[in-house]
Enzyme design. Sequence first.
Site, mmCIF file in Angstrom:
data_model
loop_
_atom_site.group_PDB
_atom_site.id
_atom_site.type_symbol
_atom_site.label_atom_id
_atom_site.label_comp_id
_atom_site.label_asym_id
_atom_site.label_seq_id
_atom_site.Cartn_x
_atom_site.Cartn_y
_atom_site.Cartn_z
ATOM 1 C CG HIS A 275 -54.510 -12.953 9.602
ATOM 2 N ND1 HIS A 275 -54.122 -13.095 8.288
ATOM 3 C CD2 HIS A 275 -55.865 -12.714 9.553
ATOM 4 C CE1 HIS A 275 -55.177 -12.939 7.495
ATOM 5 N NE2 HIS A 275 -56.246 -12.707 8.230
ATOM 6 C CG HIS A 314 -49.617 -18.416 3.560
ATOM 7 N ND1 HIS A 314 -50.762 -19.046 3.130
ATOM 8 C CD2 HIS A 314 -49.927 -17.116 3.719
ATOM 9 C CE1 HIS A 314 -51.715 -18.147 3.022
ATOM 10 N NE2 HIS A 314 -51.245 -16.972 3.382
ATOM 11 C CG ASP A 370 -47.915 -9.811 6.637
ATOM 12 O OD1 ASP A 370 -48.384 -8.791 6.129
ATOM 13 O OD2 ASP A 370 -48.608 -10.684 7.179
HETATM 14 N N1 ACO Z 1 -40.890 -19.774 11.666
HETATM 15 C C1 ACO Z 1 -40.455 -20.965 12.102
HETATM 16 N N2 ACO Z 1 -41.110 -22.128 11.925
HETATM 17 C C2 ACO Z 1 -42.273 -22.080 11.286
HETATM 18 C C3 ACO Z 1 -42.812 -20.862 10.783
HETATM 19 C C4 ACO Z 1 -42.072 -19.690 10.990
HETATM 20 N N3 ACO Z 1 -42.516 -18.510 10.538
HETATM 21 N N4 ACO Z 1 -43.990 -21.107 10.182
HETATM 22 C C5 ACO Z 1 -44.190 -22.431 10.298
HETATM 23 N N5 ACO Z 1 -43.149 -23.013 10.953
HETATM 24 C C6 ACO Z 1 -42.968 -24.456 11.214
HETATM 25 C C7 ACO Z 1 -43.879 -24.927 12.335
HETATM 26 O O1 ACO Z 1 -43.224 -24.870 13.588
HETATM 27 C C8 ACO Z 1 -44.150 -26.346 11.913
HETATM 28 O O2 ACO Z 1 -43.017 -27.148 12.187
HETATM 29 P P1 ACO Z 1 -43.218 -28.676 12.708
HETATM 30 O O3 ACO Z 1 -44.006 -29.370 11.634
HETATM 31 O O4 ACO Z 1 -41.853 -29.182 12.903
HETATM 32 O O5 ACO Z 1 -43.999 -28.556 13.991
HETATM 33 C C9 ACO Z 1 -44.241 -26.266 10.389
HETATM 34 O O6 ACO Z 1 -43.411 -25.146 10.037
HETATM 35 C C10 ACO Z 1 -45.645 -26.081 9.857
HETATM 36 O O7 ACO Z 1 -46.164 -24.883 10.419
HETATM 37 P P2 ACO Z 1 -47.613 -24.720 11.042
HETATM 38 O O8 ACO Z 1 -47.515 -23.813 12.221
HETATM 39 O O9 ACO Z 1 -48.248 -26.068 11.244
HETATM 40 O O10 ACO Z 1 -48.351 -24.010 9.853
HETATM 41 P P3 ACO Z 1 -49.734 -23.243 9.932
HETATM 42 O O11 ACO Z 1 -50.342 -23.382 8.597
HETATM 43 O O12 ACO Z 1 -50.545 -23.673 11.100
HETATM 44 O O13 ACO Z 1 -49.307 -21.717 10.220
HETATM 45 C C11 ACO Z 1 -48.577 -19.519 9.861
HETATM 46 C C12 ACO Z 1 -49.166 -20.777 9.213
HETATM 47 C C13 ACO Z 1 -49.451 -19.099 11.065
HETATM 48 C C14 ACO Z 1 -48.601 -18.384 8.848
HETATM 49 C C15 ACO Z 1 -47.129 -19.818 10.326
HETATM 50 O O14 ACO Z 1 -46.339 -20.136 9.189
HETATM 51 C C16 ACO Z 1 -46.509 -18.645 11.084
HETATM 52 O O15 ACO Z 1 -46.701 -18.534 12.289
HETATM 53 N N6 ACO Z 1 -45.758 -17.744 10.379
HETATM 54 C C17 ACO Z 1 -45.196 -16.560 11.005
HETATM 55 C C18 ACO Z 1 -46.268 -15.472 11.123
HETATM 56 C C19 ACO Z 1 -46.609 -14.872 9.776
HETATM 57 O O16 ACO Z 1 -45.747 -14.484 9.009
HETATM 58 N N7 ACO Z 1 -47.917 -14.736 9.538
HETATM 59 C C20 ACO Z 1 -48.427 -14.080 8.314
HETATM 60 C C21 ACO Z 1 -49.039 -15.083 7.405
HETATM 61 S S1 ACO Z 1 -49.616 -14.293 5.925
HETATM 62 C C22 ACO Z 1 -51.030 -13.517 6.417
HETATM 63 O O17 ACO Z 1 -51.733 -13.958 7.264
HETATM 64 C C23 ACO Z 1 -51.349 -12.283 5.807
#
Ligand code: ACO
Length: 438
Positions: A275, A314, A370
């Site tokens: 987050h 996201h 971010d």
């Molecule tokens: N890097 C690599 N792969 C990713 C990333 C990433 N940053 N984000 C998502 N994916 C992939 C997942 O592995 C998944 O792949 P799959 O379907 O083959 O298993 C797919 O994309 C969907 O991702 P989920 O994890 O299911 O998406 P979710 O909505 O649960 O998570 C989140 C969202 C937590 C923001 C995720 O994208 C992440 O971890 N990002 C990196 C951390 C980040 O930047 N967080 C800040 C978000 S903005 C905020 O909160 C202010």
Amino acid sequence: MASDSLSITDNRTGKTYEVPIKYGTFPLYGASIRGADLKNIKVSEEDFGLMSFDPSFLNSASCQSAITFIDGERGILRYRGYPIEQLAEQSNYLEVAYLLLHGALPNKAQYDAWVHDITYHTIVHENMKEVFHGFHYDAHPMPMLISTLAALSTFYPASRNVMDEGVRMLQIYRLLGKVITLAAMAYRHTQGLPYVMPDNDLSYVGNFMNMLWRKAECRYNPNPVLERALDVLFILHADHEQNCSTNAMRVVASSQSDPYCSAAAAAAALYGPLHGGANEAVLTMLRQIGSKDKVPQFIKDVKDRKALLMGFGHRVYKNYDPRAKVIKRLADEVFDVTGKNPLIELAVELERIALQDDFFVSRKLFPNVDFYSGIIYEAMGMPSEYFTVVFAVPRMAGWLAQWQEMILDTEQKIARPRQVYTGVAIRDYEPIEKRSAK
Ligand code: ACO
């Protein structure tokens, strides 16, 4: 049969149920059925009834809200109907905070009174210094902020009377006013610098900068370009509907806990690297990558699931985060004053390569808020572990607006999800000497 309804046939019993569909402002965005209506679907009288199973709330609306609208597919963000781009261009953070909390932009008299009331609640009790003195010299500033937000509750026990409108408003002034002071104290503690008390002649953001960076000068004069840039960053971070930390605020406050403890819980949720903690993690990642020629290998590692591309992806946005677009533009204005942060070129290269790669394109992974914000904070002179604190400060307006909306929503009760129990049905207790090692 109403056309705005679902007909659900339970193949276990052959019975059909009609479930009404409810709409929000946009018929094609936010149509929902009530989860409680599913409870009527039963195989027998003893049956508890059907639930919807939705771990991590992937597709469950927990409230009706009139504060923030996001269309993640099209990359749209609006506060109270105003596009974020217009607010970032023309408004300022305290005006946006008023908008979020009151639902409309203030007139001049309302604005002046609002700024005055927040400005005159920025000082914290002298004992708060003792609380900070208890923290280790290298304590992470975010847990310090979380703890001292909760500690405010001990100074204002009357804040527990959350159903009283006047009490609520007073805590709103206090939390908006004092969060900059506590955040700055957390920074000064890590730097071993004496705490700076607020200067009420400065703007909200200018005052924050004063409490962060004033050294021996008689009067701190914030650089106007950096002051405006930080103000825009505050606007962009002010609210983001039902995200993890806002949900924490609502859930904790739903038990009528006081707003200081609820805000501490929200800040604790924000701290996590998935987050708000992602802004700090982005800088760690960029430093680990080190140079542009290492970007392809890093992208390969992400695709091999050895790393996450922090600052990308996201839950709601499946398009470019509109806040990231504004921040990317803002970076150049800041660098004109501070000098260029060399990490920006690495970040731009990372984005360029990622957005050409099918792994990211097919999953609709774009830069989020971010990805670029930390590079700006670092150029301003903030250490990376401080970035999430600078996110929490403006998000206070959103947390409070969502808290107030929840308190006034007659449909809201204490938040208490159901579960699908998968454990042992029942068994008899055995004395310890009769238990075998398992
Ligand atoms: N890097 C690599 N792969 C990713 C990333 C990433 N940053 N984000 C998502 N994916 C992939 C997942 O592995 C998944 O792949 P799959 O379907 O083959 O298993 C797919 O994309 C969907 O991702 P989920 O994890 O299911 O998406 P979710 O909505 O649960 O998570 C989140 C969202 C937590 C923001 C995720 O994208 C992440 O971890 N990002 C990196 C951390 C980040 O930047 N967080 C800040 C978000 S903005 C905020 O909160 C202010």
